[in-house]
Structures are given as structure tokens and as C-alpha cells.
Enzyme design. Structure first.
Site, PDB file in Angstrom:
ATOM      1  N   LEU A  38     -35.208   4.182  32.492  1.00  0.00           N
ATOM      2  CA  LEU A  38     -34.376   3.587  33.672  1.00  0.00           C
ATOM      3  C   LEU A  38     -34.892   2.172  33.961  1.00  0.00           C
ATOM      4  O   LEU A  38     -35.964   1.931  33.959  1.00  0.00           O
ATOM      5  CB  LEU A  38     -34.702   4.867  34.497  1.00  0.00           C
ATOM      6  CG  LEU A  38     -34.478   6.099  33.896  1.00  0.00           C
ATOM      7  CD1 LEU A  38     -34.587   7.038  35.214  1.00  0.00           C
ATOM      8  CD2 LEU A  38     -33.048   6.243  33.705  1.00  0.00           C
ATOM      9  N   GLU A  40     -33.122  -0.912  37.205  1.00  0.00           N
ATOM     10  CA  GLU A  40     -32.314  -0.886  38.631  1.00  0.00           C
ATOM     11  C   GLU A  40     -30.958  -0.291  38.806  1.00  0.00           C
ATOM     12  O   GLU A  40     -30.467   0.016  39.491  1.00  0.00           O
ATOM     13  CB  GLU A  40     -32.626  -2.305  38.969  1.00  0.00           C
ATOM     14  CG  GLU A  40     -34.164  -2.771  39.676  1.00  0.00           C
ATOM     15  CD  GLU A  40     -34.243  -1.908  40.653  1.00  0.00           C
ATOM     16  OE1 GLU A  40     -33.891  -1.615  41.552  1.00  0.00           O
ATOM     17  OE2 GLU A  40     -35.615  -1.647  40.597  1.00  0.00           O
ATOM     18  N   HIS A  42     -29.499   1.933  36.491  1.00  0.00           N
ATOM     19  CA  HIS A  42     -29.832   3.516  36.514  1.00  0.00           C
ATOM     20  C   HIS A  42     -30.075   3.898  38.089  1.00  0.00           C
ATOM     21  O   HIS A  42     -29.490   4.765  38.559  1.00  0.00           O
ATOM     22  CB  HIS A  42     -30.755   3.927  35.802  1.00  0.00           C
ATOM     23  CG  HIS A  42     -30.635   3.749  34.241  1.00  0.00           C
ATOM     24  ND1 HIS A  42     -31.403   2.968  33.455  1.00  0.00           N
ATOM     25  CD2 HIS A  42     -29.528   4.467  33.527  1.00  0.00           C
ATOM     26  CE1 HIS A  42     -30.670   3.124  32.259  1.00  0.00           C
ATOM     27  NE2 HIS A  42     -29.569   3.937  32.141  1.00  0.00           N
ATOM     28  N   GLN A  66     -24.369   9.790  19.271  1.00  0.00           N
ATOM     29  CA  GLN A  66     -23.804   8.748  19.682  1.00  0.00           C
ATOM     30  C   GLN A  66     -24.221   7.469  19.057  1.00  0.00           C
ATOM     31  O   GLN A  66     -23.687   6.436  19.179  1.00  0.00           O
ATOM     32  CB  GLN A  66     -23.826   8.598  21.299  1.00  0.00           C
ATOM     33  CG  GLN A  66     -25.055   8.047  22.061  1.00  0.00           C
ATOM     34  CD  GLN A  66     -24.864   8.357  23.316  1.00  0.00           C
ATOM     35  OE1 GLN A  66     -24.837   9.253  23.888  1.00  0.00           O
ATOM     36  NE2 GLN A  66     -24.714   7.032  24.168  1.00  0.00           N
ATOM     37  N   GLN A 158     -16.782   3.593  27.993  1.00  0.00           N
ATOM     38  CA  GLN A 158     -16.962   4.761  28.267  1.00  0.00           C
ATOM     39  C   GLN A 158     -16.533   5.627  29.590  1.00  0.00           C
ATOM     40  O   GLN A 158     -16.234   6.901  29.189  1.00  0.00           O
ATOM     41  CB  GLN A 158     -18.681   4.811  28.270  1.00  0.00           C
ATOM     42  CG  GLN A 158     -19.230   6.092  28.835  1.00  0.00           C
ATOM     43  CD  GLN A 158     -20.897   6.194  28.475  1.00  0.00           C
ATOM     44  OE1 GLN A 158     -21.339   6.219  27.333  1.00  0.00           O
ATOM     45  NE2 GLN A 158     -21.704   6.043  29.685  1.00  0.00           N
ATOM     46  N   MET A 189     -27.658  -5.391  33.298  1.00  0.00           N
ATOM     47  CA  MET A 189     -28.854  -4.732  33.075  1.00  0.00           C
ATOM     48  C   MET A 189     -28.608  -3.682  32.058  1.00  0.00           C
ATOM     49  O   MET A 189     -27.530  -3.046  32.101  1.00  0.00           O
ATOM     50  CB  MET A 189     -29.486  -4.170  34.281  1.00  0.00           C
ATOM     51  CG  MET A 189     -30.018  -5.074  35.551  1.00  0.00           C
ATOM     52  SD  MET A 189     -31.608  -4.328  36.122  1.00  0.00           S
ATOM     53  CE  MET A 189     -32.073  -5.551  37.014  1.00  0.00           C
ATOM     54  N   ARG A 192     -31.534  -2.057  26.526  1.00  0.00           N
ATOM     55  CA  ARG A 192     -31.783  -2.699  25.418  1.00  0.00           C
ATOM     56  C   ARG A 192     -32.224  -4.111  25.803  1.00  0.00           C
ATOM     57  O   ARG A 192     -32.800  -4.837  25.040  1.00  0.00           O
ATOM     58  CB  ARG A 192     -30.343  -2.849  24.624  1.00  0.00           C
ATOM     59  CG  ARG A 192     -30.215  -1.273  23.777  1.00  0.00           C
ATOM     60  CD  ARG A 192     -29.085  -1.692  23.037  1.00  0.00           C
ATOM     61  NE  ARG A 192     -28.716  -0.414  22.296  1.00  0.00           N
ATOM     62  CZ  ARG A 192     -27.980   0.453  22.577  1.00  0.00           C
ATOM     63  NH1 ARG A 192     -27.160   0.453  23.535  1.00  0.00           N
ATOM     64  NH2 ARG A 192     -28.126   1.784  21.485  1.00  0.00           N
TER      65      ARG A 192
HETATM   66  O1  PAF Z   1     -24.373   5.716  28.919  1.00  0.00           O
HETATM   67  C1  PAF Z   1     -25.152   6.410  28.612  1.00  0.00           C
HETATM   68  O2  PAF Z   1     -26.480   6.107  28.772  1.00  0.00           O
HETATM   69  C2  PAF Z   1     -25.183   7.604  27.653  1.00  0.00           C
HETATM   70  O3  PAF Z   1     -23.926   7.175  26.935  1.00  0.00           O
HETATM   71  C3  PAF Z   1     -24.749   8.663  28.298  1.00  0.00           C
HETATM   72  C4  PAF Z   1     -23.593   8.875  29.104  1.00  0.00           C
HETATM   73  C5  PAF Z   1     -26.018   9.280  29.219  1.00  0.00           C
HETATM   74  C6  PAF Z   1     -24.433   9.787  27.176  1.00  0.00           C
HETATM   75  O4  PAF Z   1     -25.293  10.024  26.411  1.00  0.00           O
END
Ligand code: PAF
Length: 284
Positions: A38, A40, A42, A66, A158, A189, A192
Site C-alpha cells: 500500500l 499514499e 491506496h 490477473q 479497470q 503512484m 510497481r
Molecule cells: O487494482 C488492483 O489493485 C487490482 O486489479 C484489484 C482491483 C485489487 C483486483 O485484484
């Protein structure tokens, strides 16, 4: 009924039972789905979730489905203990952190697939990525039963995919978003970003600068997508930066458009910056 100190729940069954109990007590549940590590950005999602009132659940799950076979699943940063602390400091009520084995049965064979939006942009170079995202979010939504789920606008495609899934499948969860959280340099941010040293991070700010150049041209009255795209590609390209795509899309659906509609369009891009794949976008 409230939650006094932050609960950490590992078991999907326990989480589902707790959510059921909350619902029985008419508690609103807001979910912040994350893959941990995590930052900032998040935490701004958690802040937004807290503003919703009710119970804030943060899920931390590095979702294997994913990631493509040659992607960074194995090396994706995992730091549960410090993530728990960060969630607690932010006032989260529950952290749901299941194991992959608890989410995916050995003979797991049911996937959720959005077929239109997912095929574009990142979907072209990451063919099963969004199928993994929609599948895991369906699982998380079934377990946590959120009234609201919060996502970051950095992952704008997404967001479009998830909104389409929720609409198409009549899911009872409202999707809300939070603006992109940027480092001082302008770099969006991302978990990665920690793969880069400080100098590289500074250099990667050219992605945002290129997006700003595209926005500047759009703001000057240009609605020609090819001209804006060319300017962004020209501005971002250097020896270390290889463009995967730059597209002008509808800001709601993330589908490519042929002419900019001011205020309702977005420049979306993905680049290889050295060995790191970075995405970013800007509203125009
Ligand atoms: O954005 C993300 O971190 C991921 O794609 C999620 C939404 C947690 C799904 O695994």
C-alpha cells in the site's frame, strides 16, 4: 454494531459470515480492493471509504489470475505486516487477506469475462488480465457483500470494465473512484514504482509530462486524436521509454474515440520504462 479495533480476517468463510452479520444489522459495507504494498494512493481510497460511513473493509490479495505467465506475480511486493499497520492508522475496520489457496480451489474453473472494454488498451498486451480482475472482484464482492467499492482512476480502464460488469450482471455494489495520486514529480503512484531507484522515478515523470502536453494541445481547441496522440508519443519517447499504446478514449467507457469531446475524453497510455510497465492517464 461497529468494529472497535481493526479486525484481520484470513478466511473467506469467516469474512462472509461477518459480512452477513453486518448486513443483518443494517450496516453499510465499503470495500477497498487492493493487492497490498500500500502507498499514499491506496490510502486515499481508504480515506474515501471512511467518508462513506459504515464499515470499511480493505482486501489485500495478490491475485494470480490477473498476471500473465511472463509477468511479475512472483516478485510483486508483499508486505502484509506494514500494510496492516497502514490500514489501522487510516481507520480501516477490517482487513481481509485470504491466501490464493483459499480463494481458488485446485479445480477452479469459473471465470467472469467482460468482452468489449477488456479487449482494448491494456487488454491487447495483457490478454487475460481483465478476466482475472473481473473474476476476483466477483469473488470478493460475493464474500464481502459491499454496498460500495472504491477504485483509483489510475486504472481507468479497470474502472470502466468493473462498472460494465456491475451493470451487466446486476451486481448490488456501487463503484466509486478517487483521483490519481501523484508523486511530487507527477509520476502516478503505483506499487510497481518501488522497482525503480530515485533517479529512474524522476525520469519516469516524463509520462505525466507527455500527458500534460497532450492536454495542453486539447485545451487549445484541438479535437484531432491523431495529432494529440502523436504529440504525446513524441514527448514521452526516449532511449529508456517504449510506448505500448497511447489512445484517446471516452472517459466513461475507455473505448477509443475518433474525435475528442472536451471534458468527456481521456488520454490513456502504457509504456515500458526500462523493464517496468507503467500506465497513466489524464482527462481532457
Ligand atoms: O487494482 C488492483 O489493485 C487490482 O486489479 C484489484 C482491483 C485489487 C483486483 O485484484
Amino acid at each position: 454494531m461497529g468494529v472497535k479495533s481493526m479486525k484481520i480476517i484470513r478466511s473467506p468463510k469467516e469474512m462472509a459470515e461477518f459480512a452477513k452479520e453486518l448486513k443483518a444489522n443494517s450496516q453499510k459495507i465499503t470495500l477497498v480492493p487492493t493487492m497490498g504494498a500500500l502507498h499514499e494512493g491506496h490510502l486515499s481510497l481508504v480515506k474515501k471509504a471512511k467518508e462513506e460511513g459504515g464499515i470499511c473493509v480493505v482486501s489485500i490479495f495478490v491475485n494470480p489470475t490477473q498476471f500473465g505467465p511472463n509477468e511479475d506475480f512472483a516478485k510483486y511486493p508483499r508486505q502484509l505486516e506494514s500494510d496492516f499497520k497502514a490500514c489501522e492508522n487510516e481507520g480501516a475496520d477490517v482487513v481481509f487477506a485470504p491466501s490464493a489457496e483459499d480463494i481458488y480451489a485446485p479445480d477452479f474453473s469459473t471465470y467472469v469475462n467482460e468482452e468489449t472494454i477488456s479487449a482494448n488498451l491494456c487488454g491487447k498486451s495483457r490478454p487475460k488480465h481483465f478476466r482475472g480482475v473481473t473474476t476476483v472482484l466477483t469473488i470478493l464482492f460475493n464474500i464481502v457483500k459491499p454496498d460500495v467499492a472504491i477504485f483509483g482512476e489510475k486504472d481507468a480502464q479497470q474502472v470502466s470494465v468493473v462498472k460494465r460488469m456491475v451493470r451487466d450482471l446486476f451486481m448490488d455494489t456501487e463503484i466509486k473512484t478517487v483521483p490519481i495520486y501523484r508523486e511530487e514529480s507527477g509520476l502516478a503512484m503505483s506499487s510497481r514504482n518501488r522497482y525503480m531507484d530515485p533517479l529512474e522515478r524522476k525520469g519516469a515523470a516524463r509520462i505525466y509530462k507527455a500527458l500534460c502536453e497532450g492536454k495542453r494541445i486539447s485545451d487549445s481547441g484541438c479535437t484531432n486524436v491523431d495529432r494529440i496522440k502523436a504529440a504525446v508519443i513524441n514527448s514521452v519517447s526516449n532511449a529508456k521509454t517504449r510506448v505500448i499504446y497511447v489512445e484517446i478514449v471516452d472517459s466513461e467507457t475507455s473505448l477509443p474515440i475518433s474525435e475528442v469531446v472536451p471534458g468527456k475524453s481521456r488520454i490513456s497510455m502504457a509504456v515500458w520504462y526500462g523493464q517496468i510497465r507503467l500506465i497513466d492517464n489524464i482527462l481532457i
